[in-house]
Design a protein around this motif. Structure first.
Motif, mmCIF file in Angstrom:
data_model
loop_
_atom_site.group_PDB
_atom_site.id
_atom_site.type_symbol
_atom_site.label_atom_id
_atom_site.label_comp_id
_atom_site.label_asym_id
_atom_site.label_seq_id
_atom_site.Cartn_x
_atom_site.Cartn_y
_atom_site.Cartn_z
ATOM 1 N N ASP A 1 35.260 50.425 40.806
ATOM 2 C CA ASP A 1 36.093 49.205 41.037
ATOM 3 C C ASP A 1 35.134 48.031 40.477
ATOM 4 O OD1 ASP A 1 33.964 49.304 42.939
ATOM 5 O OD2 ASP A 1 35.708 49.702 44.675
ATOM 6 N N GLY A 2 35.526 46.763 40.828
ATOM 7 C CA GLY A 2 34.913 45.704 40.412
ATOM 8 C C GLY A 2 35.636 44.470 40.144
ATOM 9 N N SER A 3 36.830 44.714 39.603
ATOM 10 C CA SER A 3 37.705 43.452 39.253
ATOM 11 C C SER A 3 38.231 42.898 40.644
ATOM 12 C CB SER A 3 38.907 43.963 38.475
ATOM 13 O OG SER A 3 39.631 44.901 38.907
ATOM 14 N N GLU A 4 38.703 41.599 40.771
ATOM 15 C CA GLU A 4 39.461 40.932 41.931
ATOM 16 C C GLU A 4 40.873 41.324 41.856
ATOM 17 O OE1 GLU A 4 37.480 36.993 42.431
ATOM 18 O OE2 GLU A 4 36.487 38.268 43.920
ATOM 19 N N HIS A 5 41.418 41.045 40.604
ATOM 20 C CA HIS A 5 42.928 41.097 40.406
ATOM 21 C C HIS A 5 43.004 42.990 40.158
ATOM 22 C CE1 HIS A 5 43.166 36.640 40.190
ATOM 23 N NE2 HIS A 5 44.287 37.001 40.757
ATOM 24 N N THR A 6 43.973 43.477 40.630
ATOM 25 C CA THR A 6 44.492 44.681 40.242
ATOM 26 C C THR A 6 45.811 44.738 39.455
ATOM 27 O OG1 THR A 6 45.318 45.431 42.197
ATOM 28 C CG2 THR A 6 42.926 45.897 41.921
ATOM 29 N N VAL A 7 46.249 45.738 38.603
ATOM 30 C CA VAL A 7 47.239 45.790 38.172
ATOM 31 C C VAL A 7 47.739 47.301 38.387
ATOM 32 C CG1 VAL A 7 48.385 45.754 35.600
ATOM 33 C CG2 VAL A 7 46.475 44.491 36.243
ATOM 34 N N SER A 8 49.135 47.048 39.192
ATOM 35 C CA SER A 8 49.559 48.446 39.848
ATOM 36 C C SER A 8 48.716 49.290 40.543
ATOM 37 C CB SER A 8 50.384 49.346 38.756
ATOM 38 O OG SER A 8 51.492 48.450 38.095
ATOM 39 N N GLY A 9 47.739 48.506 41.039
ATOM 40 C CA GLY A 9 46.760 49.387 41.894
ATOM 41 C C GLY A 9 45.361 49.642 41.042
ATOM 42 N N LYS A 10 45.439 49.600 39.716
ATOM 43 C CA LYS A 10 44.403 49.808 38.890
ATOM 44 C C LYS A 10 43.243 48.865 38.952
ATOM 45 C CE LYS A 10 43.079 50.003 33.752
ATOM 46 N NZ LYS A 10 42.137 50.910 33.761
ATOM 47 N N THR A 11 41.954 49.321 38.908
ATOM 48 C CA THR A 11 40.937 48.051 38.881
ATOM 49 C C THR A 11 40.213 48.429 37.748
ATOM 50 O OG1 THR A 11 39.429 50.079 39.832
ATOM 51 C CG2 THR A 11 40.480 48.384 41.465
ATOM 52 N N TYR A 12 39.478 47.341 37.356
ATOM 53 C CA TYR A 12 38.694 47.191 36.210
ATOM 54 C C TYR A 12 37.368 46.987 36.786
ATOM 55 C CZ TYR A 12 42.920 46.511 33.449
ATOM 56 O OH TYR A 12 44.270 46.679 32.768
ATOM 57 N N VAL A 13 36.309 47.313 35.606
ATOM 58 C CA VAL A 13 34.918 47.464 36.072
ATOM 59 C C VAL A 13 34.315 46.091 36.550
ATOM 60 C CG1 VAL A 13 34.158 49.565 34.938
ATOM 61 C CG2 VAL A 13 33.827 47.592 33.680
ATOM 62 N N SER A 14 34.910 44.948 35.883
ATOM 63 C CA SER A 14 34.606 43.565 36.138
ATOM 64 C C SER A 14 35.570 42.554 35.750
ATOM 65 C CB SER A 14 33.559 43.280 35.058
ATOM 66 O OG SER A 14 32.910 42.124 35.448
ATOM 67 N N GLU A 15 35.552 41.299 36.252
ATOM 68 C CA GLU A 15 36.603 40.491 35.932
ATOM 69 C C GLU A 15 35.698 39.196 35.665
ATOM 70 O OE1 GLU A 15 39.853 40.543 38.688
ATOM 71 O OE2 GLU A 15 40.649 38.410 38.073
ATOM 72 N N LEU A 16 36.289 38.497 34.394
ATOM 73 C CA LEU A 16 35.633 37.193 34.027
ATOM 74 C C LEU A 16 36.408 36.135 34.424
ATOM 75 C CD1 LEU A 16 33.943 35.272 32.089
ATOM 76 C CD2 LEU A 16 35.258 36.161 30.418
ATOM 77 N N HIS A 17 35.818 35.091 35.197
ATOM 78 C CA HIS A 17 36.796 33.963 35.554
ATOM 79 C C HIS A 17 36.511 32.737 34.728
ATOM 80 C CE1 HIS A 17 37.868 36.055 39.526
ATOM 81 N NE2 HIS A 17 38.583 36.427 38.675
ATOM 82 N N LEU A 18 37.270 31.856 34.126
ATOM 83 C CA LEU A 18 36.744 30.853 33.562
ATOM 84 C C LEU A 18 37.619 29.474 34.362
ATOM 85 C CD1 LEU A 18 37.647 32.408 30.454
ATOM 86 C CD2 LEU A 18 35.635 31.062 30.190
ATOM 87 N N VAL A 19 36.792 28.908 34.905
ATOM 88 C CA VAL A 19 37.255 27.926 35.890
ATOM 89 C C VAL A 19 37.309 26.534 35.462
ATOM 90 C CG1 VAL A 19 36.929 26.757 38.218
ATOM 91 C CG2 VAL A 19 35.951 29.142 37.845
#
Ligand code: YIE
Ligand code: ZN
Length: 262
Positions: A103-121
Motif C-alpha cells: 500500500d502507499g497511495s491515498e486514493h484507491t481504485v476499486s480498492g486497489k492501492t498503488y505503492v505511492s501517490e504524487l500530489h501537485l498542490v
C-alpha cells in the motif's frame, strides 16, 4: 500552531478528529474511486497544464512528507480546465507512500492501492490573495493526484530520488532549482474529479481533486530512497523511517465522482 499529529498509533489518522473535528466532515479525502460508479461528464473540458517556465525553489522534509516548493508570485505554472473555473497556481508537490509495496497511495481504485501517490498542490490566485487564505476556502485549492506503480525506474523521478539524501531529517531543506514537474505527468490526462479536502491536518475542505487514471512507474530502488527519509529530526534519538504517510479512504457521503472519460 497546529496540534502535533502524525501517522503512528497514537497520533495517526484515526486520532486526528480529536484536534481536527472536520476529519469527520462531509467532503473528506482521500476516497476509494469506483470507476463503474463515476459519472462520465462529456461537458468536462480537458485539463490544461502549463508548467513551462516553472520555477522550483527547494526540496524539504517537513516531518510528514518530502516537498518541492515553487515560486508562486505569478501565473508561471498553472493548471486550468477540467472542473476548474479559474487558473490555479502551482505551490508545491509532495508524495505519500507505504513501507512495503502492498500500500502507499491515498486514493484507491476499486480498492486497489498503488505503492505511492504524487500530489501537485495548486491554489486559486484569481480569487484569493494568499495560499493560506485559499487553503481555507471551498474553491481555494486544486490537487492533481498521480498514482505511482512499481515498474522500471522513471527517468525524471530520478532527479528527485537522487536529491532525497539531502533532506533525510525533519526540518531539512535544500536548494532544488529548475525542476519542471511536467516530466512527471503520464501520457494520458484522463481524470476523475470530486470535491474533497486536504488529506492531512488541518484537513480543510478546500480541494477540488483531479486524480489521473494513468499511473506513472517508480522502481524498487527509487522507492527504497523514499523510505530512507525520516519522520524524525537529526537531534531526536528515536529514528523513525518516513513511510506509510497516507490517510486511508474516507466516506463518500453522497458525493459524485465525475469522469472525463468513458
Ligand atoms: Cl499546504 C498542504 C497541506 C496539506 C497537504 C497534505 C495533502 N492534502 N491533500 N493532499 N496532500 C498538502 C499541502
Ligand atoms: Zn498529499
Amino acid at each position: 500552531t497546529g496540534h502535533k499529529w502524525g501517522y503512528g498509533e497514537e497520533d495517526g489518522p484515526s486520532a486526528w478528529h480529536k484536534s481536527y473535528p472536520i476529519a469527520q466532515g462531509t467532503r473528506q479525502s482521500p476516497i476509494n474511486i469506483v470507476p463503474e460508479e463515476a459519472v462520465y461528464d462529456s461537458r468536462l473540458p480537458a485539463i490544461t497544464i502549463n508548467y513551462d517556465n516553472c520555477t522550483s525553489l527547494n526540496i524539504s522534509n517537513n516531518g510528514h512528507s518530502v516537498v518541492v516548493e515553487f515560486e508562486d508570485m505569478d501565473d508561471r505554472s498553472v493548471i486550468q480546465g477540467g472542473p476548474l473555473e479559474n487558473a490555479y497556481r502551482l505551490k508545491q508537490f509532495h508524495f505519500h507512500w507505504g513501507g512495503k509495496d502492498c500500500d502507499g497511495s491515498e486514493h484507491t481504485v476499486s480498492g486497489k492501492t498503488y505503492v505511492s501517490e504524487l500530489h501537485l498542490v495548486h491554489w486559486n490566485a484569481v480569487r484569493y490573495r494568499t495560499f493560506g487564505e485559499a487553503a481555507a476556502a471551498p474553491d481555494g485549492l486544486a490537487v492533481l493526484g498521480i498514482f505511482m506503480e512499481k515498474g522500471d525506474g522513471h527517468r525524471d523521478l530520478h532527479t528527485i530520488t537522487d536529491a532525497l539524501y539531502m533532506v533525510k531529517f525533519k526540518g531539512s531543506i535544500a536548494n532544488f532549482k529548475g525542476f519542471n514537474p511536467k516530466c512527471l505527468l503520464p501520457s494520458s490526462l484522463k481524470f476523475w474529479t470530486y470535491p474533497g479536502s486536504l488529506t492531512t491536518p488541518p484537513l480543510h475542505e478546500s480541494v477540488t481533486w483531479i486524480v489521473l487514471a494513468e499511473p506513472i512507474r517508480v522502481s524498487d530502488k527509487q522507492m527504497t530512497k523514499f523510505r530512507m527519509l525520516l519522520f524524525s529530526a537529526e537531534e531526536e534519538e528515536q529514528r523513525k523511517r518516513m513511510e506509510n504517510n497516507f490517510r486511508p479512504p474516507q466516506p463518500l457521503k453522497g458525493r459524485t465522482v465525475r469522469a472525463s472519460f468513458k
